[in-house]
Design a protein around this motif. Structure first.
Motif, PDB file in Angstrom:
ATOM      1  N   GLY A   1       0.755  -1.149  -0.187  1.00  0.00           N
ATOM      2  CA  GLY A   1      -0.114   0.055   0.070  1.00  0.00           C
ATOM      3  C   GLY A   1       0.886   1.453  -0.020  1.00  0.00           C
ATOM      4  N   ASN A   2       2.240   1.259   0.570  1.00  0.00           N
ATOM      5  CA  ASN A   2       3.052   2.200   0.433  1.00  0.00           C
ATOM      6  C   ASN A   2       4.089   2.231  -0.844  1.00  0.00           C
ATOM      7  OD1 ASN A   2       1.660   3.562   2.665  1.00  0.00           O
ATOM      8  ND2 ASN A   2       2.966   2.250   4.050  1.00  0.00           N
ATOM      9  N   GLU A   3       3.673   1.389  -1.601  1.00  0.00           N
ATOM     10  CA  GLU A   3       4.574   1.100  -2.833  1.00  0.00           C
ATOM     11  C   GLU A   3       4.994   2.588  -3.584  1.00  0.00           C
ATOM     12  OE1 GLU A   3       1.649  -0.339  -2.771  1.00  0.00           O
ATOM     13  OE2 GLU A   3       1.967  -2.517  -2.746  1.00  0.00           O
ATOM     14  N   PRO A   4       6.335   2.608  -4.240  1.00  0.00           N
ATOM     15  CA  PRO A   4       6.556   3.819  -5.031  1.00  0.00           C
ATOM     16  C   PRO A   4       5.501   3.919  -6.144  1.00  0.00           C
ATOM     17  CG  PRO A   4       8.496   2.403  -4.435  1.00  0.00           C
ATOM     18  CD  PRO A   4       7.364   1.885  -4.051  1.00  0.00           C
ATOM     19  N   LEU A   5       5.616   4.945  -6.772  1.00  0.00           N
ATOM     20  CA  LEU A   5       4.593   5.432  -7.683  1.00  0.00           C
ATOM     21  C   LEU A   5       4.982   4.443  -9.028  1.00  0.00           C
ATOM     22  CD1 LEU A   5       2.358   7.029  -9.039  1.00  0.00           C
ATOM     23  CD2 LEU A   5       4.134   8.700  -9.716  1.00  0.00           C
ATOM     24  N   TYR A   6       6.207   4.433  -9.224  1.00  0.00           N
ATOM     25  CA  TYR A   6       6.615   3.460 -10.443  1.00  0.00           C
ATOM     26  C   TYR A   6       6.364   1.928 -10.184  1.00  0.00           C
ATOM     27  CZ  TYR A   6      10.772   1.173  -8.347  1.00  0.00           C
ATOM     28  OH  TYR A   6      11.757   0.376  -7.398  1.00  0.00           O
ATOM     29  N   VAL A   7       6.161   1.330  -9.131  1.00  0.00           N
ATOM     30  CA  VAL A   7       5.710   0.019  -8.591  1.00  0.00           C
ATOM     31  C   VAL A   7       4.173  -0.016  -8.892  1.00  0.00           C
ATOM     32  CG1 VAL A   7       5.331  -1.724  -6.921  1.00  0.00           C
ATOM     33  CG2 VAL A   7       7.674  -0.518  -7.054  1.00  0.00           C
ATOM     34  N   LYS A   8       3.421   1.050  -8.437  1.00  0.00           N
ATOM     35  CA  LYS A   8       1.994   1.047  -8.673  1.00  0.00           C
ATOM     36  C   LYS A   8       1.680   0.979 -10.258  1.00  0.00           C
ATOM     37  CE  LYS A   8       0.989   3.308  -4.092  1.00  0.00           C
ATOM     38  NZ  LYS A   8       0.547   4.714  -3.657  1.00  0.00           N
TER      39      LYS A   8
ATOM     40  N   ALA B   1      -0.992  11.798  -7.776  1.00  0.00           N
ATOM     41  CA  ALA B   1       0.475  11.455  -7.956  1.00  0.00           C
ATOM     42  C   ALA B   1       1.065  11.441  -9.322  1.00  0.00           C
ATOM     43  CB  ALA B   1       0.897  10.073  -7.104  1.00  0.00           C
ATOM     44  N   LEU B   2       0.162  10.819 -10.108  1.00  0.00           N
ATOM     45  CA  LEU B   2       0.793  10.620 -11.435  1.00  0.00           C
ATOM     46  C   LEU B   2      -0.329  11.574 -12.337  1.00  0.00           C
ATOM     47  CD1 LEU B   2       2.399   8.897 -13.495  1.00  0.00           C
ATOM     48  CD2 LEU B   2       0.402   7.867 -14.068  1.00  0.00           C
ATOM     49  N   ASN B   3       0.511  12.506 -13.075  1.00  0.00           N
ATOM     50  CA  ASN B   3      -0.017  13.810 -13.803  1.00  0.00           C
ATOM     51  C   ASN B   3       0.583  13.888 -15.288  1.00  0.00           C
ATOM     52  OD1 ASN B   3       1.961  15.658 -13.347  1.00  0.00           O
ATOM     53  ND2 ASN B   3       1.331  15.376 -11.266  1.00  0.00           N
ATOM     54  N   VAL B   4      -0.003  14.619 -15.943  1.00  0.00           N
ATOM     55  CA  VAL B   4       0.612  14.614 -17.562  1.00  0.00           C
ATOM     56  C   VAL B   4       1.965  15.247 -17.195  1.00  0.00           C
ATOM     57  CG1 VAL B   4      -1.655  14.843 -18.499  1.00  0.00           C
ATOM     58  CG2 VAL B   4      -0.428  17.094 -17.639  1.00  0.00           C
ATOM     59  N   LYS B   5       2.464  15.827 -16.253  1.00  0.00           N
ATOM     60  CA  LYS B   5       3.946  16.524 -15.959  1.00  0.00           C
ATOM     61  C   LYS B   5       4.896  15.256 -15.699  1.00  0.00           C
ATOM     62  CE  LYS B   5       2.520  21.107 -14.729  1.00  0.00           C
ATOM     63  NZ  LYS B   5       2.564  22.330 -13.740  1.00  0.00           N
ATOM     64  N   ASN B   6       4.591  14.444 -15.011  1.00  0.00           N
ATOM     65  CA  ASN B   6       5.381  13.426 -14.469  1.00  0.00           C
ATOM     66  C   ASN B   6       5.489  11.991 -15.085  1.00  0.00           C
ATOM     67  OD1 ASN B   6       3.309  12.096 -13.314  1.00  0.00           O
ATOM     68  ND2 ASN B   6       4.099  12.612 -11.220  1.00  0.00           N
ATOM     69  N   ILE B   7       4.368  11.833 -16.027  1.00  0.00           N
ATOM     70  CA  ILE B   7       3.968  10.356 -16.381  1.00  0.00           C
ATOM     71  C   ILE B   7       5.232   9.805 -17.325  1.00  0.00           C
ATOM     72  CG2 ILE B   7       2.582  11.251 -18.412  1.00  0.00           C
ATOM     73  CD1 ILE B   7       1.038   8.657 -18.059  1.00  0.00           C
ATOM     74  N   SER B   8       5.833  10.680 -18.330  1.00  0.00           N
ATOM     75  CA  SER B   8       6.926  10.382 -19.040  1.00  0.00           C
ATOM     76  C   SER B   8       7.851   9.897 -18.195  1.00  0.00           C
ATOM     77  CB  SER B   8       7.191  11.559 -19.876  1.00  0.00           C
ATOM     78  OG  SER B   8       6.471  11.664 -20.743  1.00  0.00           O
TER      79      SER B   8
ATOM     80  N   ALA C   1      -4.884   7.222 -20.575  1.00  0.00           N
ATOM     81  CA  ALA C   1      -5.840   7.932 -19.715  1.00  0.00           C
ATOM     82  C   ALA C   1      -6.204   7.496 -18.446  1.00  0.00           C
ATOM     83  CB  ALA C   1      -6.975   8.169 -20.831  1.00  0.00           C
ATOM     84  N   LYS C   2      -6.432   5.980 -18.594  1.00  0.00           N
ATOM     85  CA  LYS C   2      -6.915   5.254 -17.564  1.00  0.00           C
ATOM     86  C   LYS C   2      -5.889   4.992 -16.365  1.00  0.00           C
ATOM     87  CE  LYS C   2      -9.548   0.871 -16.384  1.00  0.00           C
ATOM     88  NZ  LYS C   2      -9.887  -0.120 -16.873  1.00  0.00           N
ATOM     89  N   LEU C   3      -4.817   5.017 -17.104  1.00  0.00           N
ATOM     90  CA  LEU C   3      -3.293   5.114 -15.932  1.00  0.00           C
ATOM     91  C   LEU C   3      -3.359   6.243 -15.155  1.00  0.00           C
ATOM     92  CD1 LEU C   3      -1.050   3.234 -15.290  1.00  0.00           C
ATOM     93  CD2 LEU C   3       0.176   4.494 -16.979  1.00  0.00           C
ATOM     94  N   LEU C   4      -3.542   7.295 -15.802  1.00  0.00           N
ATOM     95  CA  LEU C   4      -3.600   8.737 -14.902  1.00  0.00           C
ATOM     96  C   LEU C   4      -4.546   8.877 -13.979  1.00  0.00           C
ATOM     97  CD1 LEU C   4      -2.712  11.090 -18.450  1.00  0.00           C
ATOM     98  CD2 LEU C   4      -1.370  11.008 -16.218  1.00  0.00           C
ATOM     99  N   LYS C   5      -5.990   8.514 -14.473  1.00  0.00           N
ATOM    100  CA  LYS C   5      -7.112   8.477 -13.649  1.00  0.00           C
ATOM    101  C   LYS C   5      -6.820   7.677 -12.274  1.00  0.00           C
ATOM    102  CE  LYS C   5     -12.074   7.913 -13.689  1.00  0.00           C
ATOM    103  NZ  LYS C   5     -13.160   7.498 -14.361  1.00  0.00           N
TER     104      LYS C   5
END
Length: 519
Positions: free
Chosen positions: A35-42, A65-72, A56-60
């Motif tokens: 439940g406390n995994e880093p964003l890249y693991v989620k 925590a994940l947005n258009v600015k940091n997804i790449s 789009a589903k991934l961002l939602k």
């Protein structure tokens, strides 16, 4: 097809369950509890569950925590972590990487003055490098040994170590020649991929020119090196096969037995082994040594093939070879079994194999379905094969496919389909390439005979075609096309009003009886 957007999805879904478990449980340890995994693991977990990449589903699901600015950045970081995890997992299985690691340890220990420990590691590394004839690594290891002798002189008189040092199977001169043979084989491979038998004048000149290379004039079989003999045999077998010379089989036969007698090379280099099996199968068909094909494809060395991609290549080559052999031997019960397996697995294999093998696999399936009188599937697979001719390779298969589609339509007795396919086949030959005499004769006879009302006229037309094909019987292209599908025997089956497979079976049984009586 990989794009900048979905390449991470492709990588995740190419991973095995073991690889995913290793990454998730053992490698990505940057969290204390579930439940406390880093964003890249989620992100990994969600992509792993997606049936297709949906950004789009991934961002939602991972917002905010994940947005258009940091997804790449997050995708790139996940990709790097997955690559590092795979490298770590397979590092021990990669012989080159393992020896290079040992080489690095030798250098580190030598710099620390730990010469005895460095020498022990060196001894193990040089033996393994010699076992697989890894000549570049052998040279690097020898240089390390020379350095140890310069600075510490450890056990300089030990005969075993000097024997290891001098155990390389190849001289410096032969190693230079080996590199040249690798280049020769590469150019030979390109010629083979372009075409097996419908060669231009330039292709034929290139084949003849390579065969005149000084290294192919000397007997490469006399070399001590496994790899030297491999590249020599592969070049000779492939070039002579492209010239339709049965002597090609001698080199391919020797090579496949060398590999299967040294199974550690099979486990080490599956890609080269696949090429060995591929050219062996084609030259064995040319030499009509069908039983040997069965034996080679069932050899225990094949069990050493690892990885989904390598297994897909092997299974494709094995089924292509056995399907052709059992068709030649008129063993149609086995053809039916193979055809079912190929139908069931074609989708899984085709995600790994190259376009050439995909086309060949579909043509092979089409021919088997035709023989088994499943004309609907025969048309489907052959037609699908024609959709893959977009890379200017194996154009002789394209010509064969157009003629074979017309044969299928002839058997289907669907006027609309036959006329449509005749127009397509005619258009192909007269717009893309001029038909050879035998192709022109088949094309004209099928069109004229399809609309014939009487069996007497059918007989007259097909007998005229038989006479025409007899005149051009020495044409090497005609010979090889008819080895793929025996058109003259199909004509006989029409004349005698018997199913093609029953007529082939009768002919094979007659030939076997004659062989026994003269044997």
């Amino acid at each position: 097809m990989a794009t900048p957007s979905n390449n991470i999805w492709i990588l995740v879904h190419s991973m095995t369950a073991q690889e995913k478990l290793f990454f998730r449980r053992d490698y990505a340890k940057g969290y204390a509890e579930a439940g406390n995994e880093p964003l890249y693991v989620k992100m990994f977990d969600i992509i792993n569950k997606q049936t297709s990449y949906d950004e789009a589903k991934l961002l939602k699901q991972l917002s905010p925590a994940l947005n258009v600015k940091n997804i790449s950045y997050t995708k790139n970081y996940l990709y790097e972590q997955l690559c590092d995890a795979l490298l770590y997992l397979y590092n021990n299985e990669d012989i080159n990487a393992r020896i290079f690691q040992q080489l690095s340890l030798v250098r580190i220990f030598r710099d620390k003055g730990l010469y005895k420990a460095a020498l022990k590691i060196w001894e193990h590394a040089i033996k393994e490098a010699n076992k697989y004839e890894l000549h570049p690594l052998i040279q690097l290891l020898k240089e390390e040994y020379r350095r140890m002798q310069l600075y510490s002189n450890p056990k300089a008189s030990q005969k075993e170590l000097m024997a290891d040092y001098e155990a390389d199977s190849i001289t410096v001169e032969e190693y230079t020649q080996l590199l040249q043979l690798q280049d020769i084989h590469f150019h030979t491979l390109l010629l083979r991929r372009k075409t097996h038998f419908r060669q231009t004048k330039e292709d034929k000149n290139a084949i003849a020119s390579i065969l005149q290379h000084p290294l192919l004039q000397k007997e490469g079989e006399n070399a001590n090196s496994f790899w030297y003999k491999h590249y020599y045999r592969m070049s000779m077998a492939t070039l002579q096969y492209l010239q339709n010379k049965p002597d090609a089989y001698r080199y391919a036969y020797a090579n496949v037995h060398a590999w299967q007698s040294n199974e550690h090379f099979v486990a080490y280099d599956c890609e080269n082994y696949m090429e060995v099996l591929y050219i062996f199968y084609y030259t064995a068909i040319l030499a009509k040594d069908y039983q040997h094909i069965i034996d080679v494809m069932q050899h225990s060395a094949n069990k050493l093939i690892r990885g989904a991609a390598h297994k897909a290549y092997f299974e494709t080559i094995r089924h292509l070879a056995l399907n052709r052999v059992y068709n030649k031997l008129a063993d149609y019960e086995k053809v039916a079994v193979l055809t079912k397996v190929m139908k069931d697995h074609i989708a899984g294999w085709e995600q790994y194999i190259n376009t050439d093998l995909q086309r060949t696999l579909r043509l092979s399936l089409g021919i088997s379905c035709f023989v088994l009188q499943d004309y609907e599937n025969a048309f489907y697979y052959v037609k699908n094969a024609t959709l893959l001719f977009n890379d200017d390779t194996r154009l002789e298969h394209y010509s064969f496919a157009h003629l074979f589609l017309l044969l299928i339509c002839f058997e289907q007795k669907d006027d609309y389909m036959f006329d449509l396919q005749y127009k397509n086949t005619y258009s192909y030959f007269y717009r893309h390439e001029k038909p050879l005499p035998f192709e022109k004769a088949i094309l004209q006879t099928l069109h004229k005979t399809y609309h014939t009302k009487s069996f007497r006229d059918l007989q007259a037309n097909f007998k005229e075609l038989q006479d025409s094909l007899a005149i051009t019987a020495t044409d090497p292209v005609q010979q090889i096309v008819f080895s793929m599908f025996n058109v003259p025997v199909w004509i006989d089956s029409k004349l005698y009003r018997i199913a093609y497979k029953d007529w082939v079976k009768k002919k094979v049984e007659t030939e076997l009886t004659q062989e026994k009586s003269t044997g």
